[in-house]
Design a protein around this motif. Sequence first.
Motif, short mmCIF file in Angstrom:
data_model
loop_
_atom_site.label_atom_id
_atom_site.label_comp_id
_atom_site.label_asym_id
_atom_site.label_seq_id
_atom_site.Cartn_x
_atom_site.Cartn_y
_atom_site.Cartn_z
N LEU A 89 13.83 53.37 52.03
CA LEU A 89 15.20 53.55 51.57
C LEU A 89 15.65 55.01 51.71
O LEU A 89 16.75 55.29 52.17
CB LEU A 89 15.35 53.09 50.13
CG LEU A 89 16.72 53.24 49.49
CD1 LEU A 89 17.79 52.56 50.32
CD2 LEU A 89 16.70 52.70 48.07
N LEU A 90 14.78 55.94 51.35
CA LEU A 90 15.10 57.36 51.53
C LEU A 90 15.29 57.69 53.00
O LEU A 90 16.15 58.50 53.35
CB LEU A 90 14.00 58.24 50.92
CG LEU A 90 13.97 58.30 49.39
CD1 LEU A 90 12.70 58.99 48.93
CD2 LEU A 90 15.20 59.01 48.86
N GLY A 91 14.53 57.05 53.88
CA GLY A 91 14.69 57.26 55.31
C GLY A 91 16.03 56.75 55.80
O GLY A 91 16.69 57.39 56.62
N ARG A 92 16.45 55.59 55.30
CA ARG A 92 17.76 55.06 55.69
C ARG A 92 18.89 55.95 55.20
O ARG A 92 19.88 56.16 55.91
CB ARG A 92 17.93 53.63 55.18
CG ARG A 92 17.06 52.63 55.92
CD ARG A 92 17.45 51.20 55.64
NE ARG A 92 17.40 50.82 54.24
CZ ARG A 92 16.34 50.33 53.61
NH1 ARG A 92 15.21 50.17 54.26
NH2 ARG A 92 16.41 49.99 52.33
N ILE A 93 18.76 56.50 53.99
CA ILE A 93 19.77 57.43 53.49
C ILE A 93 19.80 58.68 54.37
O ILE A 93 20.87 59.17 54.75
CB ILE A 93 19.49 57.80 52.01
CG1 ILE A 93 19.74 56.60 51.11
CG2 ILE A 93 20.35 58.98 51.59
CD1 ILE A 93 19.32 56.81 49.67
N HIS A 94 18.63 59.20 54.72
CA HIS A 94 18.55 60.40 55.56
C HIS A 94 19.16 60.15 56.94
O HIS A 94 19.88 61.00 57.47
CB HIS A 94 17.10 60.84 55.72
CG HIS A 94 16.92 61.98 56.65
ND1 HIS A 94 17.18 63.28 56.29
CD2 HIS A 94 16.52 62.03 57.94
CE1 HIS A 94 16.96 64.07 57.32
NE2 HIS A 94 16.54 63.34 58.34
N ASN A 95 18.92 58.99 57.51
CA ASN A 95 19.43 58.69 58.85
C ASN A 95 20.93 58.52 58.88
O ASN A 95 21.54 58.62 59.94
CB ASN A 95 18.75 57.43 59.40
CG ASN A 95 17.30 57.68 59.73
OD1 ASN A 95 16.88 58.81 59.93
ND2 ASN A 95 16.53 56.62 59.77
N GLN A 96 21.57 58.29 57.74
CA GLN A 96 23.01 58.15 57.71
C GLN A 96 23.72 59.49 57.57
O GLN A 96 24.94 59.56 57.72
CB GLN A 96 23.44 57.22 56.58
CG GLN A 96 23.06 55.79 56.85
CD GLN A 96 23.61 54.84 55.82
OE1 GLN A 96 24.47 55.18 55.03
NE2 GLN A 96 23.09 53.63 55.82
N LYS A 97 22.97 60.53 57.29
CA LYS A 97 23.58 61.86 57.18
C LYS A 97 23.89 62.38 58.57
O LYS A 97 23.18 62.10 59.53
CB LYS A 97 22.62 62.82 56.47
CG LYS A 97 22.39 62.47 55.02
CD LYS A 97 21.43 63.45 54.39
CE LYS A 97 21.15 63.09 52.95
NZ LYS A 97 20.17 64.01 52.35
N ILE A 98 24.94 63.15 58.66
CA ILE A 98 25.33 63.74 59.94
C ILE A 98 25.07 65.24 59.86
O ILE A 98 25.66 65.95 59.05
CB ILE A 98 26.82 63.47 60.25
CG1 ILE A 98 27.07 61.98 60.36
CG2 ILE A 98 27.24 64.20 61.52
CD1 ILE A 98 28.52 61.61 60.49
N PHE A 99 24.15 65.70 60.68
CA PHE A 99 23.81 67.12 60.72
C PHE A 99 24.52 67.73 61.91
O PHE A 99 24.63 67.14 62.97
CB PHE A 99 22.30 67.30 60.86
CG PHE A 99 21.53 66.73 59.69
CD1 PHE A 99 21.39 67.45 58.53
CD2 PHE A 99 20.98 65.47 59.75
CE1 PHE A 99 20.70 66.94 57.45
CE2 PHE A 99 20.28 64.94 58.67
CZ PHE A 99 20.15 65.68 57.52
N PHE A 100 25.03 68.92 61.74
CA PHE A 100 25.75 69.57 62.83
C PHE A 100 25.47 71.05 62.82
O PHE A 100 24.98 71.61 61.86
CB PHE A 100 27.26 69.31 62.73
CG PHE A 100 27.89 69.95 61.52
CD1 PHE A 100 28.50 71.18 61.62
CD2 PHE A 100 27.88 69.31 60.29
CE1 PHE A 100 29.09 71.78 60.52
CE2 PHE A 100 28.46 69.90 59.18
CZ PHE A 100 29.07 71.13 59.30
N ARG A 101 25.80 71.69 63.89
CA ARG A 101 25.68 73.14 63.99
C ARG A 101 27.01 73.68 64.51
O ARG A 101 27.77 72.97 65.15
CB ARG A 101 24.52 73.52 64.89
CG ARG A 101 24.63 72.99 66.29
CD ARG A 101 23.42 73.37 67.09
NE ARG A 101 23.51 72.76 68.43
CZ ARG A 101 22.55 72.76 69.28
NH1 ARG A 101 21.41 73.32 68.98
NH2 ARG A 101 22.71 72.20 70.45
#
Length: 76
Positions: free
Chosen positions: A55-67
Amino acid sequence: MPKYNRNFDLSLEDVDMLEAALNVVKRDLSLGRKGSLALLPNVEGDDHVREIDELLGRIHNQKIFFRPSDEPYVSG
């Protein structure tokens, strides 16, 4: 039988709070503290730590990281 609500209205702070709570429960289970088991639903195989990790992995994968795109990116 009740139906599930498929529309969620969660803020970013709500998701952060859920993520922090899951990490606390996972830590307690990893340390052998069984008190938090009463709060968790029954899962197949009783592998709660694995389910929390997924579940924590699914939450992490939905985050959008940008630079930043307006200047060259230098890591480190």
